[in-house]
Every structure is written in structure tokens, then in C-alpha cells.
Design an enzyme around this catalytic site. Structure first.
Site, PDB file in Angstrom:
ATOM      1  N   ASP A 102      -6.833  -7.295   6.307  1.00  0.00           N
ATOM      2  CA  ASP A 102      -5.440  -7.883   5.975  1.00  0.00           C
ATOM      3  C   ASP A 102      -4.759  -6.823   6.168  1.00  0.00           C
ATOM      4  O   ASP A 102      -3.180  -6.957   6.681  1.00  0.00           O
ATOM      5  CB  ASP A 102      -5.372  -9.297   5.522  1.00  0.00           C
ATOM      6  CG  ASP A 102      -6.147  -9.128   4.108  1.00  0.00           C
ATOM      7  OD1 ASP A 102      -6.466  -7.668   3.754  1.00  0.00           O
ATOM      8  OD2 ASP A 102      -6.163  -9.903   2.972  1.00  0.00           O
TER       9      ASP A 102
ATOM     10  N   ASP B 190       0.658  -1.119  -0.298  1.00  0.00           N
ATOM     11  CA  ASP B 190      -0.078  -0.054  -0.384  1.00  0.00           C
ATOM     12  C   ASP B 190       1.035   1.027  -0.142  1.00  0.00           C
ATOM     13  O   ASP B 190       1.891   1.310   1.028  1.00  0.00           O
ATOM     14  CB  ASP B 190      -1.202   0.223   1.249  1.00  0.00           C
ATOM     15  CG  ASP B 190      -1.678  -0.937   1.434  1.00  0.00           C
ATOM     16  OD1 ASP B 190      -2.984  -1.439   0.904  1.00  0.00           O
ATOM     17  OD2 ASP B 190      -1.524  -1.881   1.410  1.00  0.00           O
TER      18      ASP B 190
END
Length: 272
Positions: free
Chosen positions: A247, A218
Site C-alpha cells: 500500500d 514516507d
């Protein structure tokens, strides 16, 4: 200004976790991914009750992206990447928020590799690179934030030798990521944590979170006119430890109102 990205892995199923985090951390702007909900099932009421304006691009069971703001109205500028009219996946949404153009994205996973899903991932990445070049050329403050499904270097993955055949760590995918950065984007988290093994995702299996066996997939990328305002970049890793959580963990940056003194880049050398 605090801006975050968070793959919620199902916005309705994880709604209590999302709302708890929003109340505790109160980011000004948030990009969400993997809503896994059609447009009419997005929980806009609960989110607006916390003081956020919100736009979303949903899809039944899969994908889905959204942008939240508690610093004023969101002005949507794009829904979906250009370059493939036949692509119906809800993976990109773009808007002007607080004087910044923000592109929220959920890049395809691409597994299994090789195969059609990996080919689609590479095509989607090329479309992103093309669109991002146009955003850079505007000279405006722009951010690309979301789940890129790529670990750029060995430092971004626990035991990289185990991931050599995975689409998230494929040489073609890492090369595409760095071609994107070469346009002038700054990887905010790596800029401020150049030598640190820092993760944003931990699998549900094999006790990965407790062992800190994670991945950094991310990312928040800043255009040149925005990078000078970067003052902090962190991962709320503790959220991954909450009950019935995603998650992924939220990743956030803080931006100053004005550019700070120019500093020497500390981005780690490309490896792997």
C-alpha cells in the site's frame, strides 16, 4: 547516487514486486520497512542475486527494517534506537553505506489515539529526536529514511479534515516532526516539491489509489552536509498499481557526488 525507501508491507509476500522494482529502477541503496518476517525468514538469497549486499533487523509478523546496497559493503553501526532497553520492536537500523550514514526507520503508527500505542509512538519519536541530534552534531553526511507515519502538513494528506483524530496527523506528532527538522534536517521530497500534493501511501480500501486519495508518510531527511547534494526526489507511484503490491510506493532521491550551488529553501510553510 540513487537512494530509496520502501515500506514493502511483508517482504516475502511482496517479494516478486520488490524484485521487479529493484531490477527496473536499480537504486544504489534502499531502506525497507515492515518486513513482517523473523531474521531467519528474510529472503537474502533472492536480493543478493540481484547484486545487493543487505543487512536486516526482523521480527515475526510485525515491523522489521533492512538496508540494501549495490555500491559496496554495508557497515552496520546501530540496531535499535537507544533510550529504552525494554523496547524489542524491530524499527531502526543504521549503517555506513557509500560514505553516508543511513538510519532506516519504521516509526510506530500510534492508533488508536489516545491510548498506550499513541503514548509509545510519542516516546519513540522523542528517542529518535535525541539520537538524530547526535547524528547532526557529528557533521557527517547523514540520512534518515523510512516510514515516519506522520503527515507533516495539510498538503500531505487527502482531505485533511477527515484525519483530525488520527495518530498520523495528531498535533503532537506533527510538532515532533518539525522539532526534528529544526535540528537542521531537510525533507528532501518537500524541498523539491514545495507546493505539490504528493503522496507515498494509498489505502487498499475505497479505491484510494485510483482516486489518488493518499498520504505522504514516507520521508527522506538529509543532514546539512548532505542536503547540498540533492538533485532529485520522486515517488514511484506506478508501483502502487501493480498486482499484489504494497500500500506504499517507493520514494527515492538522487545525490550528486559533490554539493551543488546553494539554493534558497523552498520548503512549504507548516500548515495544519
Amino acid at each position: 547516487m540513487k537512494i530509496a525507501t520502501y515500506n514493502v508491507n511483508g517482504v516475502n509476500g511482496r517479494l516478486p514486486v520488490l524484485l521487479r522494482w529493484l531490477e527496473e529502477e536499480q537504486p544504489e541503496v534502499v531502506c525497507l520497512q515492515e518486513l513482517k518476517a523473523p531474521d531467519d525468514k528474510f529472503p537474502q538469497g533472492a536480493i543478493r542475486a540481484l547484486g545487493y549486499d543487505v543487512i536486516w533487523h526482523g521480527q515475526k509478523s510485525w515491523n522489521g527494517v533492512a538496508i540494501l546496497s549495490r555500491i559496496g559493503q554495508i557497515h552496520e553501526t546501530r540496531r535499535g534506537l537507544p533510550g529504552d532497553a525494554a523496547d524489542t520492536h524491530s524499527r531502526y537500523i543504521e549503517a555506513a553505506v557509500g560514505g553516508i550514514i543511513i538510519g532506516g526507520l519504521y516509526l510506530p503508527n500510534g492508533n488508536p489515539r489516545p491510548g498506550p500505542k499513541f503514548d509509545y509512538k510519542l516516546r519513540w519519536f522523542e528517542r529518535l529526536i535525541d539520537h538524530a541530534a547526535g547524528l547532526i552534531e557529528t557533521g557527517l553526511p547523514v540520512m534518515l529514511a523510512g516510514d515516519f507515519n506522520v503527515m507533516p502538513t495539510d498538503l500531505d494528506v487527502y482531505k485533511p479534515e477527515r484525519w483530525q483524530d488520527d495518530a498520523l496527523f495528531a498535533p503532537e506528532v506533527k510538532a515532533a516532526y518539525f522539532r526534528l527538522l529544526d535540528q537542521g534536517w531537510t525533507d528532501a521530497l518537500r524541498e523539491l516539491h514545495p507546493g505539490e500534493a504528493i503522496y507515498t501511501f494509498w489505502d487498499y480500501f475505497r479505491n484510494a489509489y485510483a482516486r489518488n486519495a493518499g498520504l505522504r508518510i514516507d520521508h527522506l531527511l538529509l543532514s546539512p552536509t548532505l542536503a547540498g547534494r540533492l538533485v532529485a526526489a520522486e515517488v514511484d507511484a506506478h508501483v502502487r498499481g501493480w498486482e499484489k503490491t504494497s500500500d506504499h510506493a517507493p520514494v527515492w532521491i538522487e545525490l550528486a557526488e559533490k554539493p551543488r550551488a546553494r539554493r534558497q529553501s523552498k520548503v512549504a510553510k507548516r500548515s495544519g
